[in-house]
Design a protein around this motif. Structure first.
Motif, PDB file in Angstrom:
ATOM      1  N   LYS A  16       2.566 -98.066 -15.336  1.00  0.00           N
ATOM      2  CA  LYS A  16       1.911 -99.185 -16.002  1.00  0.00           C
ATOM      3  C   LYS A  16       1.585-100.326 -15.048  1.00  0.00           C
ATOM      4  O   LYS A  16       0.711-101.133 -15.341  1.00  0.00           O
ATOM      5  N   LEU A  71     -10.522 -92.008 -13.922  1.00  0.00           N
ATOM      6  CA  LEU A  71     -10.471 -92.928 -15.056  1.00  0.00           C
ATOM      7  C   LEU A  71      -9.444 -92.448 -16.082  1.00  0.00           C
ATOM      8  O   LEU A  71      -8.640 -93.249 -16.589  1.00  0.00           O
ATOM      9  N   GLU A  72      -9.463 -91.162 -16.393  1.00  0.00           N
ATOM     10  CA  GLU A  72      -8.517 -90.617 -17.373  1.00  0.00           C
ATOM     11  C   GLU A  72      -7.080 -90.686 -16.852  1.00  0.00           C
ATOM     12  O   GLU A  72      -6.153 -91.011 -17.608  1.00  0.00           O
ATOM     13  N   CYS A 115     -14.080 -98.759 -13.981  1.00  0.00           N
ATOM     14  CA  CYS A 115     -12.798 -98.608 -13.290  1.00  0.00           C
ATOM     15  C   CYS A 115     -11.810 -99.675 -13.755  1.00  0.00           C
ATOM     16  O   CYS A 115     -10.660 -99.379 -14.067  1.00  0.00           O
ATOM     17  N   ALA A 141     -10.607 -99.131 -17.299  1.00  0.00           N
ATOM     18  CA  ALA A 141      -9.627 -98.048 -17.404  1.00  0.00           C
ATOM     19  C   ALA A 141      -8.239 -98.498 -16.986  1.00  0.00           C
ATOM     20  O   ALA A 141      -7.250 -97.830 -17.293  1.00  0.00           O
ATOM     21  N   GLY A 142      -8.158 -99.618 -16.261  1.00  0.00           N
ATOM     22  CA  GLY A 142      -6.869-100.145 -15.842  1.00  0.00           C
ATOM     23  C   GLY A 142      -6.656-100.205 -14.351  1.00  0.00           C
ATOM     24  O   GLY A 142      -5.572-100.548 -13.877  1.00  0.00           O
ATOM     25  N   ARG A 161      -1.494 -96.088 -17.360  1.00  0.00           N
ATOM     26  CA  ARG A 161      -1.345 -97.395 -18.005  1.00  0.00           C
ATOM     27  C   ARG A 161      -0.774 -97.274 -19.416  1.00  0.00           C
ATOM     28  O   ARG A 161      -0.143 -98.198 -19.916  1.00  0.00           O
ATOM     29  N   ALA A 162      -0.952 -96.113 -20.037  1.00  0.00           N
ATOM     30  CA  ALA A 162      -0.396 -95.878 -21.368  1.00  0.00           C
ATOM     31  C   ALA A 162       1.078 -95.454 -21.312  1.00  0.00           C
ATOM     32  O   ALA A 162       1.713 -95.305 -22.343  1.00  0.00           O
ATOM     33  N   THR A 184      -5.883 -92.850 -14.776  1.00  0.00           N
ATOM     34  CA  THR A 184      -5.487 -94.253 -14.847  1.00  0.00           C
ATOM     35  C   THR A 184      -5.146 -94.658 -16.272  1.00  0.00           C
ATOM     36  O   THR A 184      -4.135 -95.333 -16.511  1.00  0.00           O
ATOM     37  N   ARG A 185      -5.959 -94.244 -17.232  1.00  0.00           N
ATOM     38  CA  ARG A 185      -5.657 -94.558 -18.633  1.00  0.00           C
ATOM     39  C   ARG A 185      -4.289 -94.006 -19.039  1.00  0.00           C
ATOM     40  O   ARG A 185      -3.507 -94.668 -19.722  1.00  0.00           O
ATOM     41  N   ARG A 186      -4.004 -92.796 -18.615  1.00  0.00           N
ATOM     42  CA  ARG A 186      -2.714 -92.176 -18.953  1.00  0.00           C
ATOM     43  C   ARG A 186      -1.560 -92.919 -18.283  1.00  0.00           C
ATOM     44  O   ARG A 186      -0.509 -93.123 -18.899  1.00  0.00           O
TER      45      ARG A 186
END
Length: 115
Positions: free
Chosen positions: A51, A35-36, A70, A73-74, A42-43, A38-40
């Motif tokens: 992205k 999850l983390e 999930c 988180a992106g 997408r950021a 994926t967040r990174r």
């Protein structure tokens, strides 16, 4: 072809220097969870490619809330372990299916121009 990462940091490093058509992201990994990561991505941690690359979660967590986490988180999709080959093939086809144009025939990935 496939490439594996041993942990979250290694997966970010790989995604920062190589182009992949799809990412199969395990939820639970050493150091950073899926999850983390994926967040990174997408950021923008790995540029424009991170992205937009399709990310499919692979998780033992089978509750609706887990799938929602999930997606929030992106990630694009989620498969529950044990993953059936038929389900995996269908998910990969769903997220990588793109009409092939003549100018893409020699490109190793549809994402190559983004890197």
């Amino acid at each position: 072809r496939t490439t594996t990462a041993d942990d979250g940091a290694q997966s970010l490093a790989l995604l920062g220097r190589r182009v992949f058509d799809v990412v199969l992201m395990d939820w639970q990994m050493p150091d950073l969870d899926g999850l983390e990561i994926t967040r990174r991505l997408r950021a923008g941690a790995c540029g424009r490619f991170g992205k937009i690359v399709p990310i499919i979660a692979l998780t033992a967590n089978a509750f609706a809330e887990d799938r929602a986490a999930c997606l929030a988180a992106g990630m694009n999709d989620s498969l529950t372990k044990p993953v059936l080959a038929k389900s995996l093939n269908a998910a990969v086809a769903r997220w990588t299916a793109t009409p092939v144009r003549a100018d893409q025939a020699t490109s190793p990935s549809l994402f190559t121009p983004l890197v």
